[in-house]
Design a protein around this motif. Structure first.
Motif, mmCIF file in Angstrom:
data_model
loop_
_atom_site.group_PDB
_atom_site.id
_atom_site.type_symbol
_atom_site.label_atom_id
_atom_site.label_comp_id
_atom_site.label_asym_id
_atom_site.label_seq_id
_atom_site.Cartn_x
_atom_site.Cartn_y
_atom_site.Cartn_z
ATOM 1 N N GLU A 70 0.824 -1.209 0.000
ATOM 2 C CA GLU A 70 0.000 0.000 0.000
ATOM 3 C C GLU A 70 0.860 1.263 0.000
ATOM 4 O O GLU A 70 0.487 2.286 -0.591
ATOM 5 C CB GLU A 70 -0.947 -0.005 1.203
ATOM 6 N N MET A 71 2.010 1.226 0.655
ATOM 7 C CA MET A 71 2.939 2.348 0.567
ATOM 8 C C MET A 71 3.356 2.580 -0.884
ATOM 9 O O MET A 71 3.445 3.720 -1.342
ATOM 10 C CB MET A 71 4.165 2.104 1.441
ATOM 11 N N ALA A 72 3.582 1.492 -1.611
ATOM 12 C CA ALA A 72 3.929 1.621 -3.025
ATOM 13 C C ALA A 72 2.774 2.222 -3.801
ATOM 14 O O ALA A 72 2.979 3.098 -4.661
ATOM 15 C CB ALA A 72 4.297 0.252 -3.596
ATOM 16 N N LYS A 90 -1.207 -7.919 -8.117
ATOM 17 C CA LYS A 90 -2.200 -6.850 -8.297
ATOM 18 C C LYS A 90 -1.531 -5.491 -8.444
ATOM 19 O O LYS A 90 -1.992 -4.647 -9.212
ATOM 20 C CB LYS A 90 -3.170 -6.838 -7.112
ATOM 21 N N TYR A 91 -0.459 -5.277 -7.738
ATOM 22 C CA TYR A 91 0.228 -3.984 -7.776
ATOM 23 C C TYR A 91 1.106 -3.876 -9.025
ATOM 24 O O TYR A 91 1.348 -2.772 -9.522
ATOM 25 C CB TYR A 91 1.043 -3.787 -6.499
ATOM 26 N N VAL A 92 1.574 -5.006 -9.509
ATOM 27 C CA VAL A 92 2.273 -5.002 -10.792
ATOM 28 C C VAL A 92 1.284 -4.687 -11.909
ATOM 29 O O VAL A 92 1.544 -3.865 -12.790
ATOM 30 C CB VAL A 92 2.966 -6.360 -11.028
ATOM 31 N N GLU A 93 0.124 -5.341 -11.865
ATOM 32 C CA GLU A 93 -0.886 -5.126 -12.899
ATOM 33 C C GLU A 93 -1.432 -3.702 -12.874
ATOM 34 O O GLU A 93 -1.788 -3.149 -13.929
ATOM 35 C CB GLU A 93 -2.015 -6.133 -12.723
ATOM 36 N N SER A 94 -1.496 -3.088 -11.703
ATOM 37 C CA SER A 94 -1.978 -1.701 -11.611
ATOM 38 C C SER A 94 -0.919 -0.692 -12.039
ATOM 39 O O SER A 94 -1.212 0.497 -12.173
ATOM 40 C CB SER A 94 -2.413 -1.385 -10.177
ATOM 41 N N ALA A 222 11.829 -8.145 -5.039
ATOM 42 C CA ALA A 222 12.087 -6.706 -4.895
ATOM 43 C C ALA A 222 11.547 -5.987 -6.131
ATOM 44 O O ALA A 222 11.615 -6.524 -7.243
ATOM 45 C CB ALA A 222 13.574 -6.433 -4.738
ATOM 46 N N TYR A 223 11.026 -4.795 -5.910
ATOM 47 C CA TYR A 223 10.460 -3.993 -6.996
ATOM 48 C C TYR A 223 10.870 -2.535 -6.853
ATOM 49 O O TYR A 223 11.101 -2.041 -5.734
ATOM 50 C CB TYR A 223 8.927 -4.023 -6.967
ATOM 51 N N VAL A 224 10.880 -1.854 -7.977
ATOM 52 C CA VAL A 224 10.954 -0.394 -8.017
ATOM 53 C C VAL A 224 9.525 0.141 -8.029
ATOM 54 O O VAL A 224 8.662 -0.404 -8.726
ATOM 55 C CB VAL A 224 11.710 0.074 -9.275
ATOM 56 N N VAL A 225 9.252 1.168 -7.249
ATOM 57 C CA VAL A 225 7.946 1.825 -7.305
ATOM 58 C C VAL A 225 7.908 2.688 -8.571
ATOM 59 O O VAL A 225 8.861 3.411 -8.860
ATOM 60 C CB VAL A 225 7.693 2.665 -6.043
#
Length: 293
Positions: A70-72, A90-94, A222-225
């Protein structure tokens, strides 16, 4: 189900408060991550190496994976290190998370009091263990939307049990280290990642009950925002940190972390591996018909 009031407040491990991106110093990086990477001591081990190599200071916000994601989504972090693959998608798809990399894995354990009043010790199927816990055990849940709680819900679902209806399921609303300490005081059962359990081992009498099953695999990415959705993100710093995590020298540090102290590594380094093959050697067969019986 009920929420457990904070116990042993002086000893509970607390997450760091969030820092707005606007408050960052030039060259800082805000990392939103799960409490297990902090409570295990891994970040304390590798972040100074990154700082020394890059000159970038990392502000670690250790919360549940749900809160980190959610911070991302809000753009309140530059990079994330989390362990709930289904939720991450879900956050990748968004479009909130980009440039994801597989970093490492370990596994989850069901731990409990040595006397094992629920009779789950040594069961090969975690769903069968959850079914017995529903009838005979006190279960201490994080209750914080973390990757660990998401895994817990998966196990209850495999056991065809609604955890919200269980009177002896208690939520701490705390991170993994704190929840283990509450379970210790209550002499209840809980689900934990192996790294945090081993890191706190000297403070615990709880012992592993169920382990090694495929459904207990615990994978970290790990991901980049996304700077497209969140223009204030420190893209250079975030990319540098993710690249550092998967670099061969860091992967060697991850693979060795904990070995000297515990006689075993707390994580398996996975950069460049096929995720579908993780955890296969030595995995045990699981039934899908656990139920309550």
């Amino acid at each position: 189900m009920r929420r457990t009031a904070p116990l042993l407040a002086a000893t509970l491990l607390c997450a760091h408060p969030a820092l707005p991106l606007a408050a960052q110093k030039e060259g800082d990086l805000i990392l939103a991550t799960t409490t297990s990477t902090q409570d295990s001591g891994l970040l304390d081990s590798i972040v100074p190496v990154f700082r020394g190599q890059s000159g970038i200071d990392v502000k670690i916000i250790a919360v549940g994976t749900g809160a980190a994601l959610e911070m991302a989504r809000r753009g309140d972090a530059d990079a994330v290190l989390v362990h709930a693959p289904a939720a991450e998608r879900k956050y990748v798809e968004s479009g909130d998370l980009v440039e994801g990399r597989l970093v490492m894995h370990n596994d989850f354990l069901l731990v409990g009091p040595a006397g094992d009043p629920a009779g789950i010790r040594g069961l090969r199927d975690p769903a069968q263990a959850m079914a017995r816990l529903a009838r005979h055990g006190t279960f201490i849940s994080r209750g914080d939307g973390s990757g660990t709680e998401k895994k817990e819900f998966e196990l209850w679902k495999l056991a065809t049990i609604d955890p919200k209806q269980l009177p002896r399921r208690e939520e701490t609303g705390q991170g993994m280290g704190a929840t283990l300490l509450v379970a210790e005081q209550r002499q209840g059962y809980t689900l934990t990642d192996r790294a945090t359990y081993l890191a706190l081992g000297r403070r615990l009498t709880l012992v592993p009950m169920v382990e090694g099953a495929p459904s207990l695999l615990n994978i970290y990415h790990a991901y980049v925002v996304s700077p497209t959705k969140h223009p204030d993100v420190r893209l250079r710093e975030a990319r540098a940190f993710v690249a550092f995590l998967v670099a061969p020298s860091t992967q060697r540090l991850i693979a060795a972390f904990g070995r000297a102290r515990f006689g075993q590594a707390l994580f398996s380094a996975d950069a460049g591996k096929d995720e579908a093959t993780l955890g296969r050697p030595g995995r045990v067969h699981e039934r899908s018909d656990a139920g309550v019986h």
